[in-house]
Scaffold this active site. Structure first.
Site, PDB file in Angstrom:
ATOM      1  CG  ASP A 234      40.493  38.893  34.464  1.00 45.00           C
ATOM      2  OD1 ASP A 234      39.933  37.986  33.844  1.00 45.00           O
ATOM      3  OD2 ASP A 234      41.122  39.813  33.900  1.00 45.00           O
TER       4      ASP A 234
ATOM      5  CE  LYS B 237      41.565  30.651  38.011  1.00 45.56           C
ATOM      6  NZ  LYS B 237      41.623  32.129  38.200  1.00 45.56           N
TER       7      LYS B 237
ATOM      8  CB  SER C  61      43.479  33.597  33.657  1.00 38.44           C
ATOM      9  OG  SER C  61      42.353  34.429  33.384  1.00 38.44           O
ATOM     10  CB  ALA C  62      38.275  31.524  34.798  1.00 42.42           C
TER      11      ALA C  62
ATOM     12  CG  ASP D 228      40.082  38.064  42.122  1.00 44.70           C
ATOM     13  OD1 ASP D 228      38.943  38.560  42.033  1.00 44.70           O
ATOM     14  OD2 ASP D 228      40.524  37.230  41.311  1.00 44.70           O
TER      15      ASP D 228
ATOM     16  CG  ASP E 115      42.862  35.312  39.224  1.00 40.08           C
ATOM     17  OD1 ASP E 115      42.358  34.835  38.181  1.00 40.08           O
ATOM     18  OD2 ASP E 115      42.498  36.391  39.726  1.00 40.08           O
TER      19      ASP E 115
ATOM     20  CD  GLU F 175      32.923  35.403  39.079  1.00 37.22           C
ATOM     21  OE1 GLU F 175      32.543  36.347  38.348  1.00 37.22           O
ATOM     22  OE2 GLU F 175      34.098  35.020  39.122  1.00 37.22           O
TER      23      GLU F 175
ATOM     24  CB  SER G  22      30.888  36.031  26.880  1.00 38.77           C
ATOM     25  OG  SER G  22      31.625  35.110  27.623  1.00 38.77           O
TER      26      SER G  22
HETATM   27  N1  LIG Z   1      33.142  41.351  31.875  1.00 41.31           N
HETATM   28  C1  LIG Z   1      33.130  40.007  31.819  1.00 41.31           C
HETATM   29  N2  LIG Z   1      33.809  39.342  32.786  1.00 41.31           N
HETATM   30  C2  LIG Z   1      33.761  38.006  32.685  1.00 41.31           C
HETATM   31  C3  LIG Z   1      33.111  37.308  31.657  1.00 41.31           C
HETATM   32  N3  LIG Z   1      33.304  35.975  31.873  1.00 41.31           N
HETATM   33  C4  LIG Z   1      34.047  35.878  32.988  1.00 41.31           C
HETATM   34  N4  LIG Z   1      34.322  37.085  33.474  1.00 41.31           N
HETATM   35  C5  LIG Z   1      35.117  37.418  34.641  1.00 41.31           C
HETATM   36  O1  LIG Z   1      36.450  36.923  34.449  1.00 41.31           O
HETATM   37  C6  LIG Z   1      36.914  36.485  35.728  1.00 41.31           C
HETATM   38  C7  LIG Z   1      37.764  35.246  35.558  1.00 41.31           C
HETATM   39  O2  LIG Z   1      39.058  35.545  35.316  1.00 41.31           O
HETATM   40  P1  LIG Z   1      40.233  35.206  36.379  1.00 41.31           P
HETATM   41  O3  LIG Z   1      41.505  35.585  35.672  1.00 41.31           O
HETATM   42  O4  LIG Z   1      39.967  36.041  37.595  1.00 41.31           O
HETATM   43  O5  LIG Z   1      40.125  33.724  36.657  1.00 41.31           O
HETATM   44  C8  LIG Z   1      35.746  36.091  36.538  1.00 41.31           C
HETATM   45  O6  LIG Z   1      35.985  36.464  37.888  1.00 41.31           O
HETATM   46  C9  LIG Z   1      34.565  36.781  35.911  1.00 41.31           C
HETATM   47  O7  LIG Z   1      34.038  37.772  36.753  1.00 41.31           O
HETATM   48  C10 LIG Z   1      32.432  38.063  30.658  1.00 41.31           C
HETATM   49  O8  LIG Z   1      31.839  37.524  29.701  1.00 41.31           O
HETATM   50  N5  LIG Z   1      32.474  39.415  30.785  1.00 41.31           N
HETATM   51 MG   LIG Z   2      40.386  36.907  39.287  1.00 41.63          MG
END
Ligand SMILES: Nc1nc2c(ncn2[C@@H]2O[C@H](COP(=O)(O)O)[C@@H](O)[C@H]2O)c(=O)[nH]1
Ligand SMILES: [Mg+2]
Length: 375
Positions: free
Chosen positions: A117, A282, A232-233, A308, A115, A164, A185
């Site tokens: 983020d 995912k 990645s989402a 994470d 992943d 989430e 978004s």
């Molecule tokens: N600040 C924002 N965060 C967002 C938005 N849409 C999703 N997300 C975050 O991205 C991660 C996903 O990414 P990953 O690489 O961890 O898969 C997810 O956990 C959300 O919290 C947004 O519009 N704004």
């Molecule tokens: Mg993440």
């Protein structure tokens, strides 16, 4: 004379005797290669075959030594992890077995799926301030340029982020909200027709920060030709731009499965790639099978999965493999929330609590890639 050559010369000596000794009827036993002996003709080996046999045996002995040393390292690593306060391992026996298989498989059998983020990037800075996700690049920068629009991004995050990570909702209950969040978004981004150069500036000024050691981990995987799939989402373009800015280039071994902004001929954002990838889808259902790198990763049976969130634990689903997946999870949640922490320990093999580094993952990868003797 190195150990391999020593071993080969010993083998030649042994083989010369064995070569003339194996099989009935034996009329004489040669002591050296030069002795002339009466043996059944079909038993005679040419010196070159003796050398080849000896070399093969020598190599297998050396490989055996290498494997044994790797297994010793697995034991050492598990002991080391057991002493680190923020490392939680629910089933050490299971993890040790996985590490043994991965160590013996080596770098040629390894695939890393990570992943982005808050996994490769940091969750918070030293002051405890939340850092940015790839989507968050827009939250921060648009607020500076167009507060009214920026507030819309922030409102979405304030509304949906708690959903989430809510412990009181099932994944099925969360999915419609995630689809709404991502869709809204992405629509704001497309409506504004942000240009590629504007987005590059946004990334340069963003609060995305690599975890300590993330750059080195990505580069060490490239150096060992181990494929890295960043699943990645978030927004894949942002990750690519970030890697380009930090590493100077995107390493050959790195592939992306993510939401991609599609730009028109004027390099303005016009749409997003389909299907939408949100936190809870995912898995292989969102991967186009013809993706070119599937050929590169075929045959890679051992997977290290880095995530994470709970949505990251199935990123290896759909990868054709019959080897183990070692799941390493970064817990960024409340330290007093024992229920949440216990849940992470259930679904991840190794949980790293509030760890701003890639140290543990790097130690595992180094152990798998390690060679004790030149093969
Ligand atoms: N600040 C924002 N965060 C967002 C938005 N849409 C999703 N997300 C975050 O991205 C991660 C996903 O990414 P990953 O690489 O961890 O898969 C997810 O956990 C959300 O919290 C947004 O519009 N704004
Ligand atoms: Mg993440």
């Amino acid at each position: 004379m190195n150990r391999v050559v020593q071993h080969i010369s010993k083998q030649i000596g042994k083989n010369s005797r064995r070569a003339f000794c194996s099989g009935p009827p034996r009329r004489a036993i040669a002591e050296t290669l030069t002795d002339s002996v009466l043996v059944d003709k079909q038993q005679m080996f040419a010196p070159s075959e003796i050398v080849a046999n000896a070399a093969a045996q020598a190599k297998s002995q050396v490989i055996e030594t290498d494997q044994l040393k790797k297994l010793e390292h697995v034991t050492d690593l598990m002991e080391e992890f057991g002493k680190i306060e923020n490392v939680r391992i629910g089933n050490p026996t299971d993890v040790k077995e996985k590490l043994k298989k991965m160590a013996l498989g080596g770098e040629h059998k390894l695939l890393v799926i990570s992943d982005f983020d808050f996994t490769l990037s940091r969750f918070q800075n030293e002051k405890g301030e939340r850092l940015s996700t790839t989507h968050g690049v827009f939250d921060d920068n648009v607020m500076r340029l167009n507060p009214a629009l920026g507030q819309k991004f922030v409102d979405l995050r304030e509304k949906y982020y708690p959903i989430e990570f809510s412990p009181n909702l099932t994944v099925e209950e969360k999915i419609p909200h995630m689809e709404k969040w991502w869709g809204s978004s992405h629509q704001l981004i497309v409506n504004e027709k942000f240009s590629k150069s504007t987005i590059e500036d946004f990334v340069r000024q963003s609060r995305i920060v690599f975890k300590d050691g993330a750059e080195e981990l990505i580069q060490s995987l490239d150096a060992h030709s181990v494929p890295l799939v960043i699943f990645s989402a978030g927004i894949g373009n942002i990750i690519e731009i970030f890697l380009q800015q930090k590493l100077g280039a995107i390493p050959r071994n790195t592939h992306f499965i993510s939401n991609m902004i599609l730009f028109d001929e004027n390099e303005q954002a016009r749409a997003f790639s389909e299907p939408l990838i949100h936190t809870f889808c995912k898995n292989s259902s969102v991967i186009q099978k013809e993706t070119s790198f599937f050929h590169e990763i075929s045959g890679r049976t051992n997977v290290i999965l880095l995530g994470d969130s709970m949505g990251d634990i199935h990123m290896d689903v759909g990868v054709e493999k019959n080897g183990p997946t070692l799941k390493i999870g970064f817990y960024n949640g409340d330290l007093s929330d024992q229920k949440a922490l216990d849940h992470y320990v259930e679904v991840y093999d190794i949980v790293l609590v509030h760890d701003p580094t890639m140290n543990i993952a790097q130690k595992v990868i180094d152990m798998i890639n390690m060679k004790h003797v030149l093969l």
